[in-house]
Design a protein around this motif. Structure first.
Motif, short mmCIF file in Angstrom:
data_model
loop_
_atom_site.label_atom_id
_atom_site.label_comp_id
_atom_site.label_asym_id
_atom_site.label_seq_id
_atom_site.Cartn_x
_atom_site.Cartn_y
_atom_site.Cartn_z
N ARG A 1 0.79 -12.77 -12.64
CA ARG A 1 1.15 -12.26 -13.97
C ARG A 1 1.83 -10.89 -13.93
O ARG A 1 2.22 -10.37 -14.96
N PHE A 2 1.92 -10.30 -12.73
CA PHE A 2 2.58 -8.99 -12.61
C PHE A 2 3.63 -9.03 -11.50
O PHE A 2 3.47 -9.72 -10.49
N ASP A 3 4.67 -8.23 -11.73
CA ASP A 3 5.74 -8.12 -10.76
C ASP A 3 5.22 -7.43 -9.49
O ASP A 3 5.66 -7.73 -8.38
N GLU A 4 4.27 -6.51 -9.66
CA GLU A 4 3.72 -5.78 -8.50
C GLU A 4 2.21 -5.72 -8.63
O GLU A 4 1.70 -5.41 -9.71
N MET A 5 1.52 -6.04 -7.55
CA MET A 5 0.06 -5.92 -7.55
C MET A 5 -0.36 -5.36 -6.20
O MET A 5 -0.11 -5.97 -5.17
N VAL A 6 -0.96 -4.17 -6.23
CA VAL A 6 -1.35 -3.50 -4.99
C VAL A 6 -2.85 -3.25 -5.04
O VAL A 6 -3.37 -2.79 -6.06
N ILE A 7 -3.53 -3.54 -3.95
CA ILE A 7 -4.98 -3.30 -3.91
C ILE A 7 -5.22 -1.96 -3.20
O ILE A 7 -4.74 -1.75 -2.08
N GLY A 8 -5.93 -1.08 -3.87
CA GLY A 8 -6.18 0.25 -3.31
C GLY A 8 -7.28 0.21 -2.25
O GLY A 8 -7.88 -0.83 -1.98
N ARG A 9 -7.51 1.39 -1.66
CA ARG A 9 -8.58 1.48 -0.65
C ARG A 9 -9.95 1.34 -1.31
O ARG A 9 -10.10 1.67 -2.49
N THR A 10 -10.91 0.90 -0.54
CA THR A 10 -12.27 0.75 -1.08
C THR A 10 -12.80 2.10 -1.59
O THR A 10 -12.69 3.11 -0.90
N VAL A 11 -13.33 2.09 -2.80
CA VAL A 11 -13.96 3.29 -3.34
C VAL A 11 -15.44 3.19 -2.97
O VAL A 11 -16.23 2.50 -3.63
N TRP A 12 -15.81 3.88 -1.88
CA TRP A 12 -17.20 3.81 -1.39
C TRP A 12 -18.14 4.59 -2.30
O TRP A 12 -19.34 4.30 -2.34
N GLY A 13 -17.59 5.57 -3.01
CA GLY A 13 -18.44 6.39 -3.88
C GLY A 13 -18.68 5.73 -5.22
O GLY A 13 -18.55 6.36 -6.28
N ASN A 14 -18.98 4.46 -5.20
CA ASN A 14 -19.36 3.75 -6.42
C ASN A 14 -20.48 2.80 -6.03
O ASN A 14 -20.52 2.30 -4.90
N LEU A 15 -21.37 2.51 -6.96
CA LEU A 15 -22.48 1.62 -6.66
C LEU A 15 -22.36 0.36 -7.52
O LEU A 15 -22.55 0.44 -8.73
N PRO A 16 -22.01 -0.78 -6.98
CA PRO A 16 -21.61 -1.02 -5.59
C PRO A 16 -20.16 -0.58 -5.33
O PRO A 16 -19.40 -0.40 -6.29
N PRO A 17 -19.79 -0.43 -4.04
CA PRO A 17 -18.41 -0.06 -3.71
C PRO A 17 -17.41 -1.02 -4.37
O PRO A 17 -17.71 -2.21 -4.53
N ALA A 18 -16.26 -0.47 -4.73
CA ALA A 18 -15.30 -1.26 -5.52
C ALA A 18 -13.88 -1.14 -4.97
O ALA A 18 -13.55 -0.18 -4.27
N LEU A 19 -13.07 -2.13 -5.35
CA LEU A 19 -11.64 -2.14 -5.03
C LEU A 19 -10.87 -2.07 -6.33
O LEU A 19 -11.26 -2.72 -7.30
N VAL A 20 -9.79 -1.30 -6.33
CA VAL A 20 -9.00 -1.21 -7.56
C VAL A 20 -7.70 -1.98 -7.39
O VAL A 20 -7.02 -1.85 -6.38
N TYR A 21 -7.38 -2.80 -8.37
CA TYR A 21 -6.11 -3.53 -8.40
C TYR A 21 -5.15 -2.74 -9.29
O TYR A 21 -5.43 -2.52 -10.47
N HIS A 22 -4.03 -2.34 -8.70
CA HIS A 22 -3.00 -1.59 -9.44
C HIS A 22 -1.85 -2.54 -9.73
O HIS A 22 -1.15 -2.97 -8.79
N CYS A 23 -1.64 -2.87 -11.00
CA CYS A 23 -0.61 -3.84 -11.36
C CYS A 23 0.44 -3.15 -12.22
O CYS A 23 0.11 -2.31 -13.05
N ARG A 24 1.69 -3.55 -12.00
CA ARG A 24 2.79 -2.98 -12.79
C ARG A 24 3.74 -4.08 -13.25
O ARG A 24 3.95 -5.05 -12.54
N ARG A 25 4.33 -3.84 -14.41
CA ARG A 25 5.38 -4.69 -14.97
C ARG A 25 4.92 -6.14 -15.11
O ARG A 25 5.02 -6.93 -14.18
N PRO A 26 4.46 -6.50 -16.33
CA PRO A 26 4.08 -7.88 -16.56
C PRO A 26 5.25 -8.81 -16.24
O PRO A 26 6.39 -8.51 -16.60
N ALA A 27 4.98 -9.89 -15.52
CA ALA A 27 6.06 -10.81 -15.12
C ALA A 27 6.22 -11.87 -16.18
O ALA A 27 5.23 -12.31 -16.78
N PRO A 28 7.47 -12.31 -16.41
CA PRO A 28 7.66 -13.40 -17.38
C PRO A 28 6.99 -14.66 -16.86
O PRO A 28 6.96 -14.89 -15.64
N ILE A 29 6.45 -15.46 -17.76
CA ILE A 29 5.85 -16.72 -17.34
C ILE A 29 7.00 -17.70 -17.06
O ILE A 29 7.87 -17.90 -17.90
#
Ligand SMILES: C[S@@+](CC[C@H](N)C(=O)[O-])C[C@H]1O[C@@H](n2cnc3c(N)ncnc32)[C@H](O)[C@@H]1O
Length: 198
Positions: free
Chosen positions: A164-192
């Motif tokens: 659904r996005f032109d760009e999707m990048v997964i960031g580094r693990t955020v260990w300072g969260n309970l539980p540790p988390a991954l952030v998905y950075h998405c840009r520019r919604p892609a046309p269906i």
């Protein structure tokens, strides 16, 4: 009223036993521009783990809407953050929420929604609403817990974000969260893409 008590009341809606950390908040709010008057939407704001930081980054600029389906959380947010436009609504209705305020599509959507607890249909409907409410050059961030990364709902979300996005990048693990988390950075919604269309 506490985050934990709301989880006990409604585990599939709240989706976590504790609010996100400041470390996770810094990563998910990174796309909020430091200039201009952006429309920033926060989905599933809960007790405000990302809200205060979004307000600080905006510094009074733009328009910050927090969409929250839990009435107790919504009331608490509105009382704690008078500068935030709190909408007691389902994220599925995001386009209607923006339209009711005469706002243009969002520049940034920050999601705190419990995607892994959503059924497939709900996941698809909410993502469709978010994509439909985002500006063509807009940014969307959301997170997943590392331990659940390979579970079917998380894999489904990841595939959906990639399509659904032109760009999707997964960031580094955020260990300072309970539980540790991954952030998905998405840009520019892609046309269906419609099969067979030129
Ligand atoms: C995992 S909590 C995250 C809260 C906060 N953003 C944080 O990171 O600590 C998920 C939040 O999403 C809200 N929520 C769940 N489903 C929703 C929906 N369909 N529309 C809007 N909010 C929803 C819940 O009420 C809860 O506040």
């Amino acid at each position: 009223m506490s985050f934990l008590s709301e989880f006990v009341r409604s585990p599939l809606t709240v989706g976590a036993v504790a609010p996100s950390s400041a470390a996770l908040a810094r990563v998910v709010t990174a796309p909020i521009p430091r200039t201009g008057d952006p429309v920033v939407v926060e989905l599933g704001a809960g007790t405000g783990a990302f809200t205060g930081l979004i307000q600080r980054r905006l510094g009074g600029r733009g328009h910050h809407i927090a969409v929250e389906v839990n009435e107790r959380f919504a009331m608490r947010l509105a009382a704690r953050y008078p500068g935030v436009d709190v909408a007691l609504a389902d994220a599925r209705d995001l386009e209607a929420v923006l339209a009711s305020r005469d706002l243009p599509p969002a520049d940034v959507i920050v999601s705190g929604l419990p995607w892994a607890a959503f059924a497939e249909r709900q996941q698809r409907d909410v993502l469709t609403a978010a994509v439909g409410a985002l500006a063509a050059d807009g940014a969307f961030t959301t997170f997943a817990y590392v331990h659940a990364r390979w579970a079917p709902p998380a894999r489904r979300l990841r595939r959906a974000l990639e399509s659904r996005f032109d760009e999707m990048v997964i960031g580094r693990t955020v260990w300072g969260n309970l539980p540790p988390a991954l952030v998905y950075h998405c840009r520019r919604p892609a046309p269906i893409l419609v099969p067979g269309a030129a």
